[in-house]
Design a protein around this motif. Structure first.
Motif, PDB file in Angstrom:
ATOM      1  N   UNK A   1       0.873  -1.173   0.000  1.00  0.00           N
ATOM      2  CA  UNK A   1       0.000   0.000   0.000  1.00  0.00           C
ATOM      3  C   UNK A   1       0.911   1.223   0.000  1.00  0.00           C
ATOM      4  N   UNK A   2       0.876   1.989  -1.084  1.00  0.00           N
ATOM      5  CA  UNK A   2       1.841   3.085  -1.213  1.00  0.00           C
ATOM      6  C   UNK A   2       1.573   4.228  -0.248  1.00  0.00           C
ATOM      7  N   UNK A   3       0.408   4.238   0.426  1.00  0.00           N
ATOM      8  CA  UNK A   3       0.138   5.298   1.398  1.00  0.00           C
ATOM      9  C   UNK A   3       0.685   4.970   2.783  1.00  0.00           C
ATOM     10  N   UNK A   4       1.187   3.755   2.953  1.00  0.00           N
ATOM     11  CA  UNK A   4       1.776   3.332   4.230  1.00  0.00           C
ATOM     12  C   UNK A   4       3.276   3.106   4.037  1.00  0.00           C
ATOM     13  N   UNK A   5       4.049   3.084   5.123  1.00  0.00           N
ATOM     14  CA  UNK A   5       5.487   2.844   4.979  1.00  0.00           C
ATOM     15  C   UNK A   5       5.765   1.485   4.339  1.00  0.00           C
TER      16      UNK A   5
ATOM     17  N   UNK B   1      -0.237  16.018   2.766  1.00  0.00           N
ATOM     18  CA  UNK B   1       0.995  16.346   3.489  1.00  0.00           C
ATOM     19  C   UNK B   1       1.604  15.087   4.099  1.00  0.00           C
ATOM     20  N   UNK B   2       0.751  14.246   4.691  1.00  0.00           N
ATOM     21  CA  UNK B   2       1.247  13.004   5.289  1.00  0.00           C
ATOM     22  C   UNK B   2       1.855  12.086   4.233  1.00  0.00           C
ATOM     23  N   UNK B   3       1.211  11.998   3.061  1.00  0.00           N
ATOM     24  CA  UNK B   3       1.767  11.178   1.989  1.00  0.00           C
ATOM     25  C   UNK B   3       3.132  11.694   1.559  1.00  0.00           C
ATOM     26  N   UNK B   4       3.248  12.999   1.337  1.00  0.00           N
ATOM     27  CA  UNK B   4       4.520  13.566   0.886  1.00  0.00           C
ATOM     28  C   UNK B   4       5.625  13.356   1.914  1.00  0.00           C
ATOM     29  N   UNK B   5       5.294  13.480   3.187  1.00  0.00           N
ATOM     30  CA  UNK B   5       6.290  13.212   4.233  1.00  0.00           C
ATOM     31  C   UNK B   5       6.708  11.746   4.211  1.00  0.00           C
ATOM     32  N   UNK B   6       5.717  10.862   4.063  1.00  0.00           N
ATOM     33  CA  UNK B   6       6.025   9.438   4.023  1.00  0.00           C
ATOM     34  C   UNK B   6       6.878   9.073   2.828  1.00  0.00           C
TER      35      UNK B   6
ATOM     36  N   UNK C   1       9.792  19.032   1.378  1.00  0.00           N
ATOM     37  CA  UNK C   1      10.356  19.026   0.032  1.00  0.00           C
ATOM     38  C   UNK C   1      10.657  20.453  -0.420  1.00  0.00           C
ATOM     39  N   UNK C   2      11.594  20.566  -1.355  1.00  0.00           N
ATOM     40  CA  UNK C   2      11.913  21.860  -1.960  1.00  0.00           C
ATOM     41  C   UNK C   2      11.537  21.834  -3.432  1.00  0.00           C
ATOM     42  N   UNK C   3      10.606  22.684  -3.869  1.00  0.00           N
ATOM     43  CA  UNK C   3      10.265  22.735  -5.296  1.00  0.00           C
ATOM     44  C   UNK C   3      11.453  23.253  -6.108  1.00  0.00           C
ATOM     45  N   UNK C   4      11.748  22.584  -7.234  1.00  0.00           N
ATOM     46  CA  UNK C   4      12.872  23.026  -8.054  1.00  0.00           C
ATOM     47  C   UNK C   4      12.465  23.332  -9.493  1.00  0.00           C
ATOM     48  N   UNK C   5      11.306  22.835  -9.936  1.00  0.00           N
ATOM     49  CA  UNK C   5      10.853  23.120 -11.303  1.00  0.00           C
ATOM     50  C   UNK C   5       9.387  22.730 -11.425  1.00  0.00           C
ATOM     51  N   UNK C   6       8.723  23.324 -12.420  1.00  0.00           N
ATOM     52  CA  UNK C   6       7.331  22.955 -12.718  1.00  0.00           C
ATOM     53  C   UNK C   6       7.079  23.187 -14.196  1.00  0.00           C
ATOM     54  N   UNK C   7       6.288  22.318 -14.784  1.00  0.00           N
ATOM     55  CA  UNK C   7       5.946  22.422 -16.199  1.00  0.00           C
ATOM     56  C   UNK C   7       4.435  22.344 -16.354  1.00  0.00           C
ATOM     57  N   UNK C   8       3.901  23.126 -17.273  1.00  0.00           N
ATOM     58  CA  UNK C   8       2.469  23.088 -17.555  1.00  0.00           C
ATOM     59  C   UNK C   8       2.258  23.002 -19.062  1.00  0.00           C
TER      60      UNK C   8
ATOM     61  N   UNK D   1       3.182  19.421 -13.864  1.00  0.00           N
ATOM     62  CA  UNK D   1       4.082  18.396 -13.340  1.00  0.00           C
ATOM     63  C   UNK D   1       5.187  19.120 -12.584  1.00  0.00           C
ATOM     64  N   UNK D   2       5.383  18.737 -11.327  1.00  0.00           N
ATOM     65  CA  UNK D   2       6.339  19.422 -10.449  1.00  0.00           C
ATOM     66  C   UNK D   2       7.515  18.521 -10.123  1.00  0.00           C
ATOM     67  N   UNK D   3       8.690  19.105 -10.050  1.00  0.00           N
ATOM     68  CA  UNK D   3       9.894  18.421  -9.587  1.00  0.00           C
ATOM     69  C   UNK D   3      10.265  18.968  -8.210  1.00  0.00           C
ATOM     70  N   UNK D   4      10.467  18.049  -7.269  1.00  0.00           N
ATOM     71  CA  UNK D   4      10.834  18.410  -5.900  1.00  0.00           C
ATOM     72  C   UNK D   4      12.113  17.687  -5.527  1.00  0.00           C
ATOM     73  N   UNK D   5      12.819  18.200  -4.535  1.00  0.00           N
ATOM     74  CA  UNK D   5      14.004  17.517  -3.994  1.00  0.00           C
ATOM     75  C   UNK D   5      13.903  17.546  -2.485  1.00  0.00           C
ATOM     76  N   UNK D   6      14.327  16.451  -1.862  1.00  0.00           N
ATOM     77  CA  UNK D   6      14.221  16.350  -0.396  1.00  0.00           C
ATOM     78  C   UNK D   6      15.487  16.885   0.274  1.00  0.00           C
TER      79      UNK D   6
END
Length: 321
Positions: free
Chosen positions: A141-145, A175-180, A301-308, A316-321
């Motif tokens: 389950x991708x929403x759990x660890x 937010x919980x998903x992105x943190x996980x 996360x830190x946003x680094x790019x986005x495309x529309x 579509x967003x690119x993030x880096x941890x």
């Protein structure tokens, strides 16, 4: 709406998933207002109906995101590291992943989904087309660890979460998903994520109220599934599909509305409906770029790019941890 939500629904046919479905349905229908979790849209019938939805002229997200991934593939490839492992959360049919795998120099692909049989069947097809790519399906389950395969431990990681699935989560759940995901992928990982944008309300309304009525059948199928799998006796003809845009909450809301006073039974429980009373079946949040960036930053996360696309329908967003 998106097929990746099927990963939340449990392995079809298992006793455990049936018990969970029954518990969730009874709890949701006992709630005020009544609700059913959208993850239960996606049995075989619902998944096929959703595939039909993605081909409708009114439904823009799938073709628009595919266009962004295709047209901006070189820019995406220039940002993410080479010889990385692409980890797709809630991997459905790998149509979008194939675009990234063709454009970028990935060393491995890790599709994550709760249906192991489906994953393995998709992996066999990918191995034929990408013979040098290592593919390590993970049934989870991708929403759990979950734990990534040892074979990719030393590789850079790139998460992939397409399809605007994030919009089906409440903001605190997103937010919980992105943190996980950040915890699973590790420090220095990248994330590519599809996000549906705020837009003209008529466009949104039409996307969820198509002229052919496919979305209505998709919505009603959740009651058909209750009847098929849980022994319910819902009269589908006594409910109507309704989808509206809640501008205060920036989201589409889908409901099934009772056309008359009626009582339905499920697992020995009776549920009474007044005329006009509804079951909330799905929310789909739409984001501005600023609101999504704030959500990403608040999740580590830190946003680094986005495309529309040219019409700014999807992103579509690119993030880096």
């Amino acid at each position: 709406m998106n097929l990746h939500a099927a990963a939340l629904a449990g392995a079809p046919g298992s006793n455990e998933s049936t018990r969970e479905f029954a518990s969730d349905a009874i709890t949701g229908l006992s709630h005020h207002p009544k609700q059913l979790p959208p993850k239960y849209f996606y049995d075989a019938v619902g998944s096929e109906l959703f595939e039909q939805i993605t081909r409708l002229p009114e439904y823009y997200p799938t073709r628009t995101e595919l266009g962004i991934l295709r047209d901006r593939s070189a820019e995406i490839a220039s940002i993410i590291p080479t010889h990385a492992a692409l980890v797709e959360f809630g991997a459905g049919a790998p149509t979008k992943a194939r675009l990234l795998l063709a454009a970028c120099e990935f060393a491995a692909y890790v599709p994550v989904d709760i249906s192991g049989d489906f994953l393995n069947a998709q992996a066999r097809g990918l191995r034929k087309d990408f013979p040098h790519l290592k593919i390590y399906p993970v049934t989870a389950d991708f929403t759990a660890p979950f734990i990534l395969p040892d074979q990719v431990a030393a590789m850079p990681k790139v998460g992939f979460f397409p399809g605007s699935t994030l919009g089906n989560f409440e903001p605190h759940e997103a937010c919980r998903f992105l943190r996980g995901a950040r915890n699973i992928l590790g420090e220095g990982a990248y994330m590519l994520i599809g996000v549906d944008l705020e837009k003209n309300e008529r466009t949104l309304y039409d996307a969820y109220n198509d002229a052919a009525g496919v979305t209505a059948r998709f919505n009603l199928n959740i009651l058909a599934r209750v009847n098929r799998e849980l022994g319910g006796n819902f009269d589908l003809s006594a409910f109507a599909h309704r989808a509206i845009y809640n501008r205060d909450r920036h989201r589409i809301e889908m409901y099934l509305v009772s056309k008359k006073p009626q009582t339905a039974r499920l697992h020995g429980r009776s549920f009474f409906f007044r005329t006009g009373e509804s079951i909330h079946t799905e929310s789909s949040y739409k984001y501005s770029t600023d609101r999504f960036n704030a959500l990403a930053k608040g999740s580590g996360w830190t946003p680094i790019a986005a495309w529309t696309d040219p019409e700014r329908m999807f992103s579509v967003h690119a993030l880096i941890s």
